[in-house]
Motif scaffolding. Structure first.
Motif, short mmCIF file in Angstrom:
data_model
loop_
_atom_site.label_atom_id
_atom_site.label_comp_id
_atom_site.label_asym_id
_atom_site.label_seq_id
_atom_site.Cartn_x
_atom_site.Cartn_y
_atom_site.Cartn_z
N VAL A 1 0.83 -1.20 0.00
CA VAL A 1 0.00 0.00 0.00
C VAL A 1 0.87 1.26 0.00
N ARG A 2 2.12 1.11 0.39
CA ARG A 2 3.07 2.23 0.44
C ARG A 2 4.47 1.70 0.21
N PHE A 3 5.37 2.64 -0.06
CA PHE A 3 6.79 2.30 -0.08
C PHE A 3 7.60 3.54 0.25
N TYR A 4 8.81 3.31 0.67
CA TYR A 4 9.75 4.41 0.87
C TYR A 4 11.15 3.89 0.61
N LEU A 5 12.09 4.80 0.42
CA LEU A 5 13.47 4.43 0.18
C LEU A 5 14.27 4.76 1.44
N ASN A 6 15.01 3.77 1.96
CA ASN A 6 15.81 4.03 3.15
C ASN A 6 17.09 4.76 2.79
N ARG A 7 17.95 4.96 3.75
CA ARG A 7 19.15 5.77 3.49
C ARG A 7 20.10 5.12 2.50
N TYR A 8 19.93 3.82 2.27
CA TYR A 8 20.74 3.13 1.27
C TYR A 8 20.03 3.07 -0.08
N ARG A 9 18.93 3.79 -0.19
CA ARG A 9 18.08 3.84 -1.39
C ARG A 9 17.52 2.46 -1.74
N THR A 10 17.36 1.63 -0.71
CA THR A 10 16.68 0.35 -0.87
C THR A 10 15.18 0.58 -0.70
N VAL A 11 14.37 -0.01 -1.57
CA VAL A 11 12.93 0.17 -1.50
C VAL A 11 12.37 -0.68 -0.36
N ARG B 1 6.37 -8.35 -8.82
CA ARG B 1 5.14 -7.64 -9.16
C ARG B 1 4.80 -6.55 -8.15
N ARG B 2 5.66 -6.29 -7.18
CA ARG B 2 5.33 -5.30 -6.15
C ARG B 2 5.13 -3.90 -6.72
N PRO B 3 6.03 -3.39 -7.60
CA PRO B 3 5.78 -2.06 -8.15
C PRO B 3 4.47 -1.97 -8.93
N ARG B 4 4.20 -2.96 -9.77
CA ARG B 4 2.97 -2.94 -10.55
C ARG B 4 1.75 -3.03 -9.65
N ASN B 5 1.80 -3.88 -8.63
CA ASN B 5 0.67 -3.99 -7.72
C ASN B 5 0.44 -2.69 -6.95
N TRP B 6 1.54 -2.03 -6.58
CA TRP B 6 1.38 -0.73 -5.91
C TRP B 6 0.69 0.26 -6.86
N ARG B 7 1.12 0.30 -8.13
CA ARG B 7 0.50 1.22 -9.08
C ARG B 7 -0.97 0.89 -9.28
N GLY B 8 -1.28 -0.40 -9.37
CA GLY B 8 -2.68 -0.79 -9.54
C GLY B 8 -3.53 -0.35 -8.36
N ARG B 9 -2.98 -0.47 -7.17
CA ARG B 9 -3.73 -0.05 -5.98
C ARG B 9 -3.83 1.47 -5.94
N HIS B 10 -2.75 2.16 -6.30
CA HIS B 10 -2.75 3.62 -6.19
C HIS B 10 -3.68 4.26 -7.22
N ILE B 11 -3.76 3.69 -8.42
CA ILE B 11 -4.68 4.28 -9.39
C ILE B 11 -6.11 4.15 -8.90
N GLY B 12 -6.39 3.10 -8.14
CA GLY B 12 -7.72 2.98 -7.53
C GLY B 12 -7.99 4.12 -6.56
N PHE B 13 -6.99 4.47 -5.75
CA PHE B 13 -7.13 5.60 -4.83
C PHE B 13 -7.42 6.88 -5.61
N ARG C 1 -2.82 20.78 -14.78
CA ARG C 1 -3.48 21.54 -13.71
C ARG C 1 -4.32 20.63 -12.82
N CYS C 2 -4.84 19.54 -13.40
CA CYS C 2 -5.65 18.59 -12.63
C CYS C 2 -4.81 17.48 -12.00
N ARG C 3 -3.54 17.46 -12.29
CA ARG C 3 -2.67 16.34 -11.90
C ARG C 3 -2.64 16.15 -10.39
N PRO C 4 -2.94 14.95 -9.90
CA PRO C 4 -2.85 14.72 -8.45
C PRO C 4 -1.40 14.61 -8.02
N ARG C 5 -1.15 14.90 -6.76
CA ARG C 5 0.21 14.81 -6.24
C ARG C 5 0.53 13.37 -5.88
N LEU C 6 1.64 12.88 -6.40
CA LEU C 6 2.12 11.55 -6.04
C LEU C 6 2.99 11.66 -4.79
#
Length: 296
Positions: A104-114, A154-166, A206-211
């Motif tokens: 549902v979320r992701f972040y990059l740590n200080r080593y730029r690991t997802v 498939r984690r990146p694609r699944n995140w995108r699929g979930r986020h487009i739903g949001f 102008r309508c673009r949502p913030r990622l």
């Protein structure tokens, strides 16, 4: 207009105020909105979404408030998620990479690991489902092992699929907001290819949502995050492009993009006269000089 806004302030509240009243951290509140646990309404003043007082009262009246709501928005990484499901971190990662667990979320740590995060409630439900028992113990199914050997992720694609739903839930029935939501997950070159009119692309922007932001703009972390948030697999890109093209047809029909008014053409009598002493060049100058030649 001011009366309408004042009335809205009494009947609704800003997200920051709603988060405090629901005893959620702002990140937890945003996730609750994305998951549809907290319903929002448009701001009549043109601002961002707001939360109705009735919605806050409804949530506060639920059993075990606020603990139950916090549990529903809790997230877990690999190690915590593995503990919730009673499996090893390696098995958890294999299930997630194969696409059986949707981040549902992701972040990059200080080593730029997802670092991927998953709804803890969904992990508990997955582990409790009897049909998933074979995935949690014993030898992993052959198809999952084949995916691991092929380095499937498939984690990146699944995140995108979930986020487009949001994003589409937030867009509602507005075709421009819908198109902008789809466009923000496409490579800009794909957007230009599908939406050729620059005025329409300007309106989409102008309508673009913030990622979600990850690091300073232009930083390696931000660039890596942008890669993860951009559709990349051919069939996925084709789906996004087709949806964008279809939604743009609706947007053009219902609300065409505004265009600048053309400059009115100057009438002959309104055009500035060229002074006699102005430099004369080319054919125009030759004709003027010729008109002064003596005739006869």
């Amino acid at each position: 207009m001011s009366g309408t806004i004042a009335k809205s302030d009494r009947l609704t509240c800003a997200p920051s105020r709603a988060a405090r009243e629901l005893q959620l951290k702002r990140g937890e509140f945003d996730l609750a909105v994305n998951l549809g646990l907290v319903r929002t309404v448009p701001d009549p003043g043109g601002g961002g979404p707001r939360v109705a007082r009735a919605e806050i009262d409804r949530l506060r009246a639920e059993d075990r408030f606020p603990d139950a709501l916090r549990e529903r928005v809790a997230t877990a990484g690999t190690h915590e998620g593995a503990e919730i499901m009673g499996v090893t971190p390696t098995r958890f990662t294999s299930l997630a990479r194969f696409g059986l667990l949707v981040p549902v979320r992701f972040y990059l740590n200080r080593y730029r690991t997802v670092v991927w995060l998953y709804p803890a409630e969904e992990l508990r439900q997955f582990a409790a489902e009897k049909s998933n028992a074979r995935l949690l113990t014993g030898r992993m199914p052959e198809e999952v092992r084949d995916g691991m050997r092929a380095k499937l992720d498939r984690r990146p694609r699944n995140w995108r699929g979930r986020h487009i739903g949001f994003l589409l839930r937030q867009a509602g029935d507005d075709p421009w907001a819908h198109a902008a939501a789809v466009a923000c997950l496409l490579d800009p070159a794909d957007v230009v290819d599908v939406v050729e009119d620059p005025h329409e692309r300007d309106r989409l922007n102008r309508c673009r949502p913030r990622l979600p932001a990850h690091g300073a703009p232009g930083s390696p972390a931000a660039e890596r995050a942008q890669e993860l948030m951009t559709a990349s697999e051919p069939d996925e890109v084709a789906w996004f492009r087709a949806d964008l093209a279809h939604t743009m047809e609706t947007a053009r029909r219902q609300h065409p993009a505004p265009r600048p008014s053309p400059e009115p053409a100057l009438r002959q009598e309104d055009r500035p006269a060229l002074p006699d002493h102005a430099p004369s060049h080319g054919l125009l100058g030759w004709l003027r000089r010729r008109s002064r030649w003596p005739t006869g």
